[in-house]
Motif scaffolding. Structure first.
Motif, PDB file in Angstrom:
ATOM      1  N   ARG A 163      -4.272   9.288  -1.675  1.00  0.00           N
ATOM      2  CA  ARG A 163      -5.085   8.085  -1.624  1.00  0.00           C
ATOM      3  C   ARG A 163      -4.176   6.873  -1.414  1.00  0.00           C
ATOM      4  O   ARG A 163      -3.199   6.692  -2.142  1.00  0.00           O
ATOM      5  CB  ARG A 163      -5.876   7.910  -2.919  1.00  0.00           C
ATOM      6  CG  ARG A 163      -6.904   6.800  -2.827  1.00  0.00           C
ATOM      7  CD  ARG A 163      -7.719   6.687  -4.080  1.00  0.00           C
ATOM      8  NE  ARG A 163      -6.966   6.093  -5.173  1.00  0.00           N
ATOM      9  CZ  ARG A 163      -7.519   5.738  -6.342  1.00  0.00           C
ATOM     10  NH1 ARG A 163      -8.787   5.978  -6.554  1.00  0.00           N
ATOM     11  NH2 ARG A 163      -6.796   5.201  -7.290  1.00  0.00           N
ATOM     12  N   THR A 209      -3.363   3.071  -1.780  1.00  0.00           N
ATOM     13  CA  THR A 209      -3.806   2.067  -2.731  1.00  0.00           C
ATOM     14  C   THR A 209      -2.734   1.012  -2.950  1.00  0.00           C
ATOM     15  O   THR A 209      -1.532   1.308  -2.831  1.00  0.00           O
ATOM     16  CB  THR A 209      -4.165   2.750  -4.070  1.00  0.00           C
ATOM     17  OG1 THR A 209      -4.640   1.785  -4.990  1.00  0.00           O
ATOM     18  CG2 THR A 209      -2.970   3.459  -4.662  1.00  0.00           C
ATOM     19  N   LEU A 268      -5.242  -2.404  -9.671  1.00  0.00           N
ATOM     20  CA  LEU A 268      -6.641  -2.561  -9.291  1.00  0.00           C
ATOM     21  C   LEU A 268      -6.995  -4.043  -9.189  1.00  0.00           C
ATOM     22  O   LEU A 268      -6.432  -4.886  -9.892  1.00  0.00           O
ATOM     23  CB  LEU A 268      -7.544  -1.879 -10.314  1.00  0.00           C
ATOM     24  CG  LEU A 268      -7.284  -0.384 -10.550  1.00  0.00           C
ATOM     25  CD1 LEU A 268      -8.167   0.139 -11.674  1.00  0.00           C
ATOM     26  CD2 LEU A 268      -7.507   0.420  -9.279  1.00  0.00           C
ATOM     27  N   ASN A 300       0.835  -1.201   0.000  1.00  0.00           N
ATOM     28  CA  ASN A 300       0.000   0.000   0.000  1.00  0.00           C
ATOM     29  C   ASN A 300       0.867   1.247   0.000  1.00  0.00           C
ATOM     30  O   ASN A 300       1.790   1.379   0.802  1.00  0.00           O
ATOM     31  CB  ASN A 300      -0.928   0.013   1.208  1.00  0.00           C
ATOM     32  CG  ASN A 300      -2.014  -1.032   1.106  1.00  0.00           C
ATOM     33  OD1 ASN A 300      -2.498  -1.321   0.020  1.00  0.00           O
ATOM     34  ND2 ASN A 300      -2.416  -1.605   2.238  1.00  0.00           N
ATOM     35  N   GLU A 345      -0.507   1.978  -9.389  1.00  0.00           N
ATOM     36  CA  GLU A 345      -1.624   1.340  -8.693  1.00  0.00           C
ATOM     37  C   GLU A 345      -2.070   0.091  -9.447  1.00  0.00           C
ATOM     38  O   GLU A 345      -2.194   0.098 -10.678  1.00  0.00           O
ATOM     39  CB  GLU A 345      -2.786   2.324  -8.576  1.00  0.00           C
ATOM     40  CG  GLU A 345      -4.032   1.740  -7.930  1.00  0.00           C
ATOM     41  CD  GLU A 345      -5.207   2.699  -7.972  1.00  0.00           C
ATOM     42  OE1 GLU A 345      -6.124   2.543  -7.132  1.00  0.00           O
ATOM     43  OE2 GLU A 345      -5.220   3.590  -8.842  1.00  0.00           O
TER      44      GLU A 345
END
Length: 383
Positions: A310, A312, A356, A63, A354
């Motif tokens: 953010r 992620t 997903l 993260n 990032e």
């Protein structure tokens, strides 16, 4: 002779059987080869020397706190409350039109002139009523004096009072009609009665459409112009499904068009549509921070939204490789084997990308350095 024919028949049969057997064997071999290629097409096996030469190292998904830049596109629209249809309060003939389509105008500017005899009649009625009201005022004062000394009856005083009130109300009504058509009742007299009235712009903006021409007779219900107030410019922006949760009301955005991408304007998201359309996108509506004459209705525009801080799941940038418009990573399977896995990427910064829907990658060793070398080896092997 008979023996010769029989021999020929047996030989031909043997050839046919042999051909069928060879064909079947060939088909089996091709099938097995295809099966083998399909099994290994996403995995590459390296030697110890190749691993050393490529300098392969691994990392795990982690993260990271990242800033996201969301790019949007859409069109310039106008708020319905800032599109006005302008008409004349009273009917008449168009004497002149002082603007063309696209003309910019200032508030109070004369856009057109309308002429009709009824304008003369309205001003005349006002002046006559004004004179009658003055006479009724004097008569009312006289009747009050007479009634005080009982020289006049109460009924006569009441009639004088009613006449004055009626004329006063009539005068106020005519005065309001004159105000609406742009005639000042205060300065009106018998020497400046006019047959024309001017149609004034109610705000500053530009002409979108003109519906009349010189000499045309118009009714009060007829629309003369469609006017647009540029302060009501809105930006309808398409938001893709992956970005919907990041776009919020109140966010500041930068807007630019393709003709001048270096010149950017500030705007603010004022609403979002809580609906995903068939194309997998939603709509966000933004308003410019200041009026801008360079952005016009229907123009295609681009916007950028910066999403701060953010957290992620991410991998180092060099772990992600691209091939034929798709993104991949390589998992270290052990025993010098590396498997190519497709991934969906999100935002990136100068160090991390990032990933997903990455739950399936937890605790797996992902190639960091050397991922591109593995991609080249795998594609050369496949070819």
């Amino acid at each position: 002779m008979y023996f010769k024919k029989t021999s020929t028949y047996i030989l031909a049969t043997a050839i046919i059987v042999s051909s069928c057997s060879g064909k079947k064997e060939a088909e089996t071999t091709v099938y097995e080869n295809k099966k083998l290629v399909g099994k290994d097409q996403n995995t590459v096996q390296l030697t110890s020397q190749q691993i050393k030469t490529a300098g392969i190292s691994t990392a795990i998904i982690q993260n990271k706190n990242m800033d996201k830049l969301v790019r949007l596109n859409g069109k310039v629209e106008i708020s319905p409350s800032h599109i006005s249809s302008l008409s004349s309060i009273m009917g008449g003939h168009i004497k002149s039109i002082n603007v063309i389509n696209g003309s910019h105008f200032r508030k109070g500017q004369i856009l057109a002139v309308v002429e009709d005899p009824q304008f003369i009649q309205l001003q005349q009625d006002y002046l006559v009523t004004k004179a009658q009201l003055e006479s009724a005022r004097l008569n009312l004062n006289r009747q009050k004096d007479l009634n005080t000394s009982k020289a006049s009856s109460d009924k006569t005083l009441q009639t004088a009072q009613a006449d004055y009130s009626t004329l006063h109300a009539t005068l106020k009504g005519l005065e309001e009609k004159l105000r609406i058509i742009g005639v000042s009742a205060q300065g009106l007299n018998s020497g400046n009665i006019r047959s024309r009235i001017s149609i004034h712009a109610p705000f500053s903006g530009f002409v979108s459409k003109i519906f009349v021409n010189n000499g045309q007779y118009i009714n009060p219900s007829d629309t003369l112009f469609e006017l647009i107030n540029p302060s009501g410019l809105l930006l309808e922006l398409k938001v893709f499904e992956n970005d919907v949760n990041d776009i919020k009301t109140g966010q500041q955005i930068e807007v630019y068009n393709n003709q001048n991408p270096d010149r950017k304007y500030m705007a603010k998201i004022i609403s979002t549509v809580p609906n995903i359309e068939n194309g997998g996108s939603s709509i966000a509506v933004a308003q410019l921070s200041s009026s801008n004459s360079e952005l016009i209705r229907g123009m295609y525009i681009n916007a950028e939204v910066k999403i701060r801080g953010r957290t992620t799941p991410s991998l180092p940038n060099e772990s992600v490789v691209s091939f034929e418009n798709k993104n991949y990573i390589f998992e270290d399977m052990g025993n010098r084997q590396y498997k190519m896995i497709p991934v969906i990427t999100g935002i990136s910064d100068d160090q991390f990308t990032e990933i997903l829907k990455s739950d399936f990658l937890n605790d797996k060793r992902i190639v960091q350095k050397g991922a591109y070398d593995l991609l080249m080896m795998l594609k050369n092997k496949t070819e």
